[in-house]
Design a protein around this motif. Structure first.
Motif, PDB file in Angstrom:
ATOM      1  N   LEU A 141       0.817  -1.214   0.000  1.00 34.61           N
ATOM      2  CA  LEU A 141       0.000   0.000   0.000  1.00 34.61           C
ATOM      3  C   LEU A 141       0.850   1.262   0.000  1.00 34.61           C
ATOM      4  O   LEU A 141       0.352   2.341  -0.348  1.00 34.61           O
ATOM      5  N   ASN A 142       2.089   1.141   0.352  1.00 39.69           N
ATOM      6  CA  ASN A 142       2.990   2.287   0.233  1.00 39.69           C
ATOM      7  C   ASN A 142       3.453   2.499  -1.208  1.00 39.69           C
ATOM      8  O   ASN A 142       4.175   3.464  -1.479  1.00 39.69           O
ATOM      9  N   ASN A 143       3.031   1.604  -2.097  1.00 41.51           N
ATOM     10  CA  ASN A 143       3.470   1.674  -3.489  1.00 41.51           C
ATOM     11  C   ASN A 143       2.313   1.535  -4.462  1.00 41.51           C
ATOM     12  O   ASN A 143       2.475   0.998  -5.555  1.00 41.51           O
ATOM     13  N   THR A 144       1.146   2.000  -4.076  1.00 38.21           N
ATOM     14  CA  THR A 144       0.012   1.944  -4.984  1.00 38.21           C
ATOM     15  C   THR A 144      -0.871   3.159  -4.768  1.00 38.21           C
ATOM     16  O   THR A 144      -0.931   3.704  -3.666  1.00 38.21           O
ATOM     17  N   ALA A 145      -1.546   3.580  -5.823  1.00 42.18           N
ATOM     18  CA  ALA A 145      -2.493   4.700  -5.744  1.00 42.18           C
ATOM     19  C   ALA A 145      -3.880   4.242  -6.163  1.00 42.18           C
ATOM     20  O   ALA A 145      -4.722   5.059  -6.548  1.00 42.18           O
ATOM     21  N   VAL A 146      -4.130   2.947  -6.070  1.00 44.20           N
ATOM     22  CA  VAL A 146      -5.400   2.388  -6.552  1.00 44.20           C
ATOM     23  C   VAL A 146      -6.565   2.821  -5.660  1.00 44.20           C
ATOM     24  O   VAL A 146      -7.681   3.024  -6.132  1.00 44.20           O
ATOM     25  N   ILE A 147      -6.326   2.949  -4.383  1.00 49.67           N
ATOM     26  CA  ILE A 147      -7.381   3.330  -3.453  1.00 49.67           C
ATOM     27  C   ILE A 147      -7.051   4.695  -2.862  1.00 49.67           C
ATOM     28  O   ILE A 147      -5.902   5.137  -2.889  1.00 49.67           O
ATOM     29  N   PRO A 148      -8.063   5.397  -2.318  1.00 47.95           N
ATOM     30  CA  PRO A 148      -7.804   6.716  -1.730  1.00 47.95           C
ATOM     31  C   PRO A 148      -6.763   6.645  -0.633  1.00 47.95           C
ATOM     32  O   PRO A 148      -6.630   5.639   0.078  1.00 47.95           O
ATOM     33  N   GLU A 149      -6.036   7.716  -0.470  1.00 47.93           N
ATOM     34  CA  GLU A 149      -4.951   7.756   0.511  1.00 47.93           C
ATOM     35  C   GLU A 149      -5.459   7.460   1.918  1.00 47.93           C
ATOM     36  O   GLU A 149      -4.799   6.743   2.686  1.00 47.93           O
ATOM     37  N   ALA A 150      -6.622   8.003   2.266  1.00 45.83           N
ATOM     38  CA  ALA A 150      -7.163   7.778   3.617  1.00 45.83           C
ATOM     39  C   ALA A 150      -7.512   6.310   3.831  1.00 45.83           C
ATOM     40  O   ALA A 150      -7.303   5.762   4.928  1.00 45.83           O
ATOM     41  N   THR A 151      -8.045   5.665   2.807  1.00 45.16           N
ATOM     42  CA  THR A 151      -8.369   4.244   2.913  1.00 45.16           C
ATOM     43  C   THR A 151      -7.111   3.419   3.073  1.00 45.16           C
ATOM     44  O   THR A 151      -7.042   2.501   3.901  1.00 45.16           O
ATOM     45  N   ALA A 152      -6.094   3.742   2.285  1.00 45.11           N
ATOM     46  CA  ALA A 152      -4.824   3.026   2.394  1.00 45.11           C
ATOM     47  C   ALA A 152      -4.217   3.196   3.784  1.00 45.11           C
ATOM     48  O   ALA A 152      -3.705   2.241   4.378  1.00 45.11           O
ATOM     49  N   ALA A 153      -4.303   4.407   4.327  1.00 48.19           N
ATOM     50  CA  ALA A 153      -3.751   4.657   5.657  1.00 48.19           C
ATOM     51  C   ALA A 153      -4.474   3.830   6.714  1.00 48.19           C
ATOM     52  O   ALA A 153      -3.848   3.289   7.636  1.00 48.19           O
ATOM     53  N   ALA A 154      -5.796   3.737   6.584  1.00 49.54           N
ATOM     54  CA  ALA A 154      -6.564   2.941   7.552  1.00 49.54           C
ATOM     55  C   ALA A 154      -6.219   1.459   7.443  1.00 49.54           C
ATOM     56  O   ALA A 154      -6.081   0.767   8.463  1.00 49.54           O
ATOM     57  N   TYR A 155      -6.075   0.965   6.212  1.00 49.56           N
ATOM     58  CA  TYR A 155      -5.682  -0.436   6.021  1.00 49.56           C
ATOM     59  C   TYR A 155      -4.300  -0.698   6.638  1.00 49.56           C
ATOM     60  O   TYR A 155      -4.063  -1.732   7.281  1.00 49.56           O
ATOM     61  N   ILE A 156      -3.372   0.237   6.436  1.00 48.49           N
ATOM     62  CA  ILE A 156      -2.044   0.082   7.022  1.00 48.49           C
ATOM     63  C   ILE A 156      -2.148   0.085   8.540  1.00 48.49           C
ATOM     64  O   ILE A 156      -1.450  -0.679   9.234  1.00 48.49           O
TER      65      ILE A 156
END
Length: 484
Positions: free
Chosen positions: A130-145
């Motif tokens: 997720l630190n290397n993709t822009a497929v999902i919104p940044e906030a969603t990626a941060a929550a997944y991380i």
């Protein structure tokens, strides 16, 4: 890094996405029962939101395996204490943990280690991907991380509390575990020396701090609030971790975030409105998704452990352990009017635990942390800090939920040592069968107690003995030349 993540992941990805549907921890209710993807190229694993969500769900599912929070880790920890007596001498149901006789070749030892590290690596893959993709919104990626970091922290905590010397022995200077923070897709990086116990706990707490910042306040349903990590999940787990390492000031600081009151009734005021339920019976079998259950492993008829892997089978159906009449069951502190005695099922002169009372399929949710534990963590820290009135109020709230007539006498509430002893007894009643007793003994550097009946006995294990902690697994010794 993106190339590293995508190479050689097919086996992991297929496992993660088939079928995560019934691990009831998806982001939306409709996600509880999706049509599983059964074929996916390792070249586009992070290319769609659905696949990314499937990988996140896969971390939870890995944590829920039999050797971890599907139940066996709880069993290993509980039977190390004095409150359960073994009946069967069955090595497949934690007899070696009860008997403190594990070897490096024991299946329990190797399975616990491998499943925890598999969970950790699953989290690492998600974090790095997720630190290397822009497929999902940044906030969603941060929550997944944030979710991945919390689950990684919980996995490391599960390992360090049994495979390494307690932090309180030497402030974490002892050898700990290999600290694996990279996404591994092959065996080339197996060789890794142990980090110290202090370094492991530093990472655990950093992950939980990061998770608290990134996770949402809550979700749309009670189901998701119970089975998916949110801000209060991270905070609650921090009270456990800080108590384990003896950092009383930080326990007080974290607990106050979700227990802002100084007198009962206690309830969280941010995010999920965590609070004790009026009847503890509801929490186990009535409604698994009340606000008392901060984080639990869900089970369904088609997605549950069975046989010797299920806590309900071990404790109640096959009756492999009974509650020690000379342990907490026989202590006058556990009064006859206490409703928690309903968690005991008599069979002749023996009493068996029925917190996990559903018959096969074993669909009782497995608790990871409840609000009751947070109150007791807070109570212990408050008592250690000399805040005896607050500590008394907290422990009375937990006990009075099950026995309204309960009151702590002035001789106890006004004496730090007496009050700490009372809190310790309360933990053994309230959290019986929830995987806390072993760690409570080790964090206080107390001996593992002798126990037994006329048929089977096991001797006391001193805090300095070699078998005070679990031995390193053969699987790690054989593949990691730096693990010594």
């Amino acid at each position: 890094m993106k190339k590293l993540i995508k190479n050689n992941l097919k086996k992991y990805i297929l496992w993660a996405l088939i079928p995560t549907a019934l691990f009831q921890a998806c982001k939306s209710e409709s996600g509880l029962y999706p049509v599983p993807e059964t074929s996916i190229s390792d070249q586009n694993v992070f290319d769609t939101p659905a696949r990314i969500e499937g990988l996140v769900n896969g971390i939870y599912r890995r944590l829920k395996t039999a050797s971890l929070y599907g139940g066996r880790y709880l069993l290993y920890q509980d039977v190390r204490g004095e409150d359960f007596l073994n009946v069967t001498l069955n090595s497949f149901t934690a007899f070696d943990s009860w008997n403190n006789s594990y070897s490096s070749g024991s299946n329990d030892i190797n399975n616990l280690w491998s499943e925890a590290y598999a969970t950790i690596n699953s989290a690492n893959i998600v974090i790095h991907g997720l630190n290397n993709t822009a497929v999902i919104p940044e906030a969603t990626a941060a929550a997944y991380i944030g979710e991945a970091k919390l689950l990684r922290a919980l996995s490391y905590f599960s390992l360090v509390t049994v495979f390494a010397q307690p932090y309180t022995r030497d402030q974490g200077a002892s050898p700990g575990l290999p600290l694996r923070l990279q996404a591994e897709t092959g065996t080339e990086n197996n060789d890794l020396a142990r980090s110290t116990v202090r370094e492991i706990y530093t990472q655990i707490l950093q992950d939980l701090d990061d998770a608290e910042q990134a996770l949402p306040d809550n979700y749309a349903t009670a189901l998701l609030n119970t089975t998916r990590a949110h801000k209060n999940t991270a905070t609650a787990l921090k009270t456990r971790v800080y108590l384990t390492i003896g950092n009383i000031e930080k326990v007080l600081e974290e607990a106050a975030k979700i227990v802002p009151q100084t007198t009962a009734p206690f309830a969280a005021q941010r995010g999920v409105n965590h609070q004790l339920q009026t009847d503890i019976q509801v929490v186990f079998g009535g409604n698994y998704t009340t606000t008392e259950s901060i984080f639990s492993m869900p089970m369904t008829a088609t997605d549950a452990l069975s046989g010797q892997s299920a806590l309900g089978y071990v404790y109640l159906v096959n009756r492999e352990y009974y509650v020690n009449p000379a342990g907490i069951l026989g202590d006058d502190f556990w009064g006859a009017k206490d409703s928690r005695r309903a968690f005991l099922q008599a069979n002749g002169e023996r009493h068996y635990l029925r917190k996990y009372a559903k018959a096969s399929p074993y669909v009782d949710y497995i608790p990871v942390i409840r609000y009751a534990e947070v109150l007791l963590n807070y109570a212990e820290a408050a008592a250690e800090n000399g805040q005896l009135a607050l500590a008394t109020s907290l422990v009375e709230a937990v006990h009075r939920r099950s026995d309204a007539s309960f009151t702590i006498s002035p001789a106890v509430s006004g004496n730090k040592s007496n009050l700490l002893n009372t809190i310790a007894l309360e933990r053994r009643i309230e959290l019986l069968g929830e995987g806390l007793r072993g760690n409570d003994l080790l964090r206080k550097l107390q001996a593992l107690p002798a126990k037994g009946d006329a048929t089977i006995q096991t001797p006391q294990v001193e805090a300095t003995a070699q078998n005070y902690i679990f031995p390193p697994p053969n699987t790690e010794l054989a593949t990691n030349t730096l693990f010594r």
